[in-house]
Design a protein around this motif. Structure first.
Motif, PDB file in Angstrom:
ATOM      1  N   ALA A  79       7.061  -5.334   6.304  1.00  0.00           N
ATOM      2  CA  ALA A  79       6.568  -6.345   5.372  1.00  0.00           C
ATOM      3  C   ALA A  79       7.683  -7.302   4.952  1.00  0.00           C
ATOM      4  O   ALA A  79       7.472  -8.513   4.857  1.00  0.00           O
ATOM      5  CB  ALA A  79       5.966  -5.679   4.144  1.00  0.00           C
ATOM      6  N   LEU A  80       8.871  -6.769   4.723  1.00  0.00           N
ATOM      7  CA  LEU A  80       9.996  -7.587   4.273  1.00  0.00           C
ATOM      8  C   LEU A  80      10.952  -7.946   5.415  1.00  0.00           C
ATOM      9  O   LEU A  80      11.942  -8.628   5.206  1.00  0.00           O
ATOM     10  CB  LEU A  80      10.771  -6.856   3.170  1.00  0.00           C
ATOM     11  N   ARG A  81      10.653  -7.469   6.629  1.00  0.00           N
ATOM     12  CA  ARG A  81      11.454  -7.700   7.835  1.00  0.00           C
ATOM     13  C   ARG A  81      12.885  -7.196   7.684  1.00  0.00           C
ATOM     14  O   ARG A  81      13.830  -7.789   8.186  1.00  0.00           O
ATOM     15  CB  ARG A  81      11.462  -9.183   8.232  1.00  0.00           C
ATOM     16  N   PHE A  82      13.052  -6.071   7.012  1.00  0.00           N
ATOM     17  CA  PHE A  82      14.372  -5.457   6.863  1.00  0.00           C
ATOM     18  C   PHE A  82      14.673  -4.592   8.075  1.00  0.00           C
ATOM     19  O   PHE A  82      13.940  -3.652   8.374  1.00  0.00           O
ATOM     20  CB  PHE A  82      14.459  -4.581   5.610  1.00  0.00           C
ATOM     21  N   TYR A  83      15.727  -4.907   8.786  1.00  0.00           N
ATOM     22  CA  TYR A  83      16.266  -4.123   9.901  1.00  0.00           C
ATOM     23  C   TYR A  83      15.320  -3.970  11.098  1.00  0.00           C
ATOM     24  O   TYR A  83      15.574  -3.151  11.966  1.00  0.00           O
ATOM     25  CB  TYR A  83      16.727  -2.742   9.425  1.00  0.00           C
TER      26      TYR A  83
ATOM     27  N   ASP B 100       0.840  -1.195   0.000  1.00  0.00           N
ATOM     28  CA  ASP B 100       0.000   0.000   0.000  1.00  0.00           C
ATOM     29  C   ASP B 100       0.874   1.244   0.000  1.00  0.00           C
ATOM     30  O   ASP B 100       1.705   1.442   0.881  1.00  0.00           O
ATOM     31  CB  ASP B 100      -0.901  -0.021   1.236  1.00  0.00           C
ATOM     32  N   ILE B 101       0.688   2.095  -0.988  1.00  0.00           N
ATOM     33  CA  ILE B 101       1.483   3.328  -1.115  1.00  0.00           C
ATOM     34  C   ILE B 101       1.268   4.240   0.096  1.00  0.00           C
ATOM     35  O   ILE B 101       2.184   4.913   0.539  1.00  0.00           O
ATOM     36  CB  ILE B 101       1.118   4.090  -2.418  1.00  0.00           C
ATOM     37  N   ALA B 102       0.070   4.251   0.674  1.00  0.00           N
ATOM     38  CA  ALA B 102      -0.234   5.137   1.801  1.00  0.00           C
ATOM     39  C   ALA B 102       0.612   4.810   3.026  1.00  0.00           C
ATOM     40  O   ALA B 102       0.794   5.649   3.892  1.00  0.00           O
ATOM     41  CB  ALA B 102      -1.713   5.058   2.144  1.00  0.00           C
ATOM     42  N   SER B 103       1.129   3.579   3.117  1.00  0.00           N
ATOM     43  CA  SER B 103       1.903   3.203   4.290  1.00  0.00           C
ATOM     44  C   SER B 103       3.389   3.540   4.138  1.00  0.00           C
ATOM     45  O   SER B 103       4.162   3.305   5.049  1.00  0.00           O
ATOM     46  CB  SER B 103       1.750   1.703   4.568  1.00  0.00           C
ATOM     47  N   LEU B 104       3.797   4.092   3.007  1.00  0.00           N
ATOM     48  CA  LEU B 104       5.196   4.436   2.792  1.00  0.00           C
ATOM     49  C   LEU B 104       5.511   5.829   3.313  1.00  0.00           C
ATOM     50  O   LEU B 104       4.714   6.748   3.212  1.00  0.00           O
ATOM     51  CB  LEU B 104       5.535   4.383   1.300  1.00  0.00           C
ATOM     52  N   VAL B 105       6.688   5.977   3.869  1.00  0.00           N
ATOM     53  CA  VAL B 105       7.174   7.271   4.328  1.00  0.00           C
ATOM     54  C   VAL B 105       8.449   7.542   3.534  1.00  0.00           C
ATOM     55  O   VAL B 105       9.336   6.692   3.461  1.00  0.00           O
ATOM     56  CB  VAL B 105       7.499   7.243   5.834  1.00  0.00           C
ATOM     57  N   SER B 106       8.540   8.711   2.958  1.00  0.00           N
ATOM     58  CA  SER B 106       9.729   9.017   2.180  1.00  0.00           C
ATOM     59  C   SER B 106      10.941   9.161   3.096  1.00  0.00           C
ATOM     60  O   SER B 106      10.814   9.496   4.282  1.00  0.00           O
ATOM     61  CB  SER B 106       9.534  10.311   1.380  1.00  0.00           C
ATOM     62  N   THR B 107      12.107   8.900   2.539  1.00  0.00           N
ATOM     63  CA  THR B 107      13.350   9.040   3.299  1.00  0.00           C
ATOM     64  C   THR B 107      13.496  10.466   3.807  1.00  0.00           C
ATOM     65  O   THR B 107      13.866  10.687   4.973  1.00  0.00           O
ATOM     66  CB  THR B 107      14.556   8.659   2.420  1.00  0.00           C
TER      67      THR B 107
END
Length: 81
Positions: A29-33, A2-9
């Motif tokens: 979602a991908l379990r990164f860090y 979902d694009i709404a759940s993204l936060v820009s750097t």
């Protein structure tokens, strides 16, 4: 995803500067860090708790509320016996 759940750097870094905290790029979602950030957070909480307890020990007043209460309870106990 979902694009709404993204936060820009840029937004994340800006908020980190505003709140004077670290910024980490993660993905639940991908379990990164996720584990790294969690462990870092726990270390930071423990570090702050430790520094607060050291400050409290230095600032401890002789006539604390607890000592006053304890003293008044002793007086009451002595007068009732």
């Amino acid at each position: 995803m979902d694009i709404a759940s993204l936060v820009s750097t840029e937004e994340g870094m800006s908020l980190a500067r505003e709140y004077s905290c670290s910024f980490f790029e993660t993905s639940a979602a991908l379990r990164f860090y996720i584990d790294d950030v969690f462990h870092g957070l726990v270390r930071e909480i423990r570090r702050k708790e430790s520094s607060l307890s050291m400050i409290e020990k230095k600032v401890k007043r002789k006539d604390s509320l607890w000592r006053k209460l304890k003293g008044s309870l002793k007086k009451k106990k002595e007068t009732t016996t």
